[in-house]
Write a protein that holds these residues in place. Sequence first.
Motif, PDB file in Angstrom:
ATOM      1  N   UNK A   1       0.802  -1.218   0.001  1.00  0.00           N
ATOM      2  CA  UNK A   1       0.004   0.023   0.077  1.00  0.00           C
ATOM      3  C   UNK A   1       0.710   1.219   0.020  1.00  0.00           C
ATOM      4  N   UNK A   2       1.995   1.442   0.825  1.00  0.00           N
ATOM      5  CA  UNK A   2       2.606   2.446   0.716  1.00  0.00           C
ATOM      6  C   UNK A   2       3.341   3.101  -0.387  1.00  0.00           C
ATOM      7  N   UNK A   3       3.956   2.362  -1.230  1.00  0.00           N
ATOM      8  CA  UNK A   3       4.528   2.789  -2.615  1.00  0.00           C
ATOM      9  C   UNK A   3       3.161   3.381  -3.325  1.00  0.00           C
TER      10      UNK A   3
ATOM     11  N   UNK B  35       2.773   7.315  -4.622  1.00  0.00           N
ATOM     12  CA  UNK B  35       2.425   7.653  -6.004  1.00  0.00           C
ATOM     13  C   UNK B  35       1.002   8.523  -6.057  1.00  0.00           C
ATOM     14  N   UNK B  36       0.370   8.155  -5.307  1.00  0.00           N
ATOM     15  CA  UNK B  36      -1.009   8.845  -5.176  1.00  0.00           C
ATOM     16  C   UNK B  36      -0.642  10.414  -4.738  1.00  0.00           C
ATOM     17  N   UNK B  37       0.094  10.479  -3.586  1.00  0.00           N
ATOM     18  CA  UNK B  37       0.373  11.691  -3.084  1.00  0.00           C
ATOM     19  C   UNK B  37       1.267  12.506  -4.114  1.00  0.00           C
ATOM     20  N   UNK B  38       2.070  12.024  -4.831  1.00  0.00           N
ATOM     21  CA  UNK B  38       2.914  12.626  -5.619  1.00  0.00           C
ATOM     22  C   UNK B  38       2.060  13.516  -6.763  1.00  0.00           C
TER      23      UNK B  38
ATOM     24  N   UNK C  12       6.042  15.577  -5.566  1.00  0.00           N
ATOM     25  CA  UNK C  12       7.604  15.041  -5.145  1.00  0.00           C
ATOM     26  C   UNK C  12       7.211  13.726  -4.360  1.00  0.00           C
ATOM     27  N   UNK C  13       8.190  12.732  -4.490  1.00  0.00           N
ATOM     28  CA  UNK C  13       8.233  11.552  -3.661  1.00  0.00           C
ATOM     29  C   UNK C  13       8.458  11.955  -2.222  1.00  0.00           C
ATOM     30  N   UNK C  14       7.732  11.133  -1.291  1.00  0.00           N
ATOM     31  CA  UNK C  14       8.298  11.283   0.028  1.00  0.00           C
ATOM     32  C   UNK C  14       7.862   9.873   0.668  1.00  0.00           C
ATOM     33  N   UNK C  15       8.618   8.749   0.451  1.00  0.00           N
ATOM     34  CA  UNK C  15       8.064   7.424   0.828  1.00  0.00           C
ATOM     35  C   UNK C  15       7.896   7.377   2.406  1.00  0.00           C
TER      36      UNK C  15
END
Length: 151
Positions: free
Chosen positions: A16-18, A22-25, A30-33
């Motif tokens: 789920x986290x990745x 990707x949804x938040x990006x 910008x990525x913020x894993x």
Amino acid sequence: MDLSIVRADATHLTLVAPLFDAYRQFFTHGPDVETSERFIAERLSKADSVIFLARDGDSGLGFIQLYPLFSSWYARRIWFLSDLYVAEHARKRSVGRNLVQRVVEYAQETQAASVMVELPFSEPHLARFYGSFGFQKDDVFELFRLRISSS
């Protein structure tokens, strides 16, 4: 594709986290894993949201996230459909449609009064998509928001 929809728990965090990042990006550019993983881990551990994960075997294809609200008028739960994301490689394969259908079923299972969704003005096609499930623009309420600045 062997599509299955499961309710996510802590064992699904790595799938789920990745997807969530990707949804938040899409919105933050910008990525913020680390932040994404921390946020989803907290939602799952506190059980303060419901996340359904679409997967094909061990591969995550998409997710949908609900938050509980309550209606004082109807003395029943309302689900707020906050997030829906399908990985680019899985689009046009009914993954999103299956996720929303699972939400509709879940709302019925939990005897919710309704499911609410906010649609961005920048994505007009979403009104048609959700409308195909029976979602309608509310004729009683108009949403107003007070933004609270973070310190």
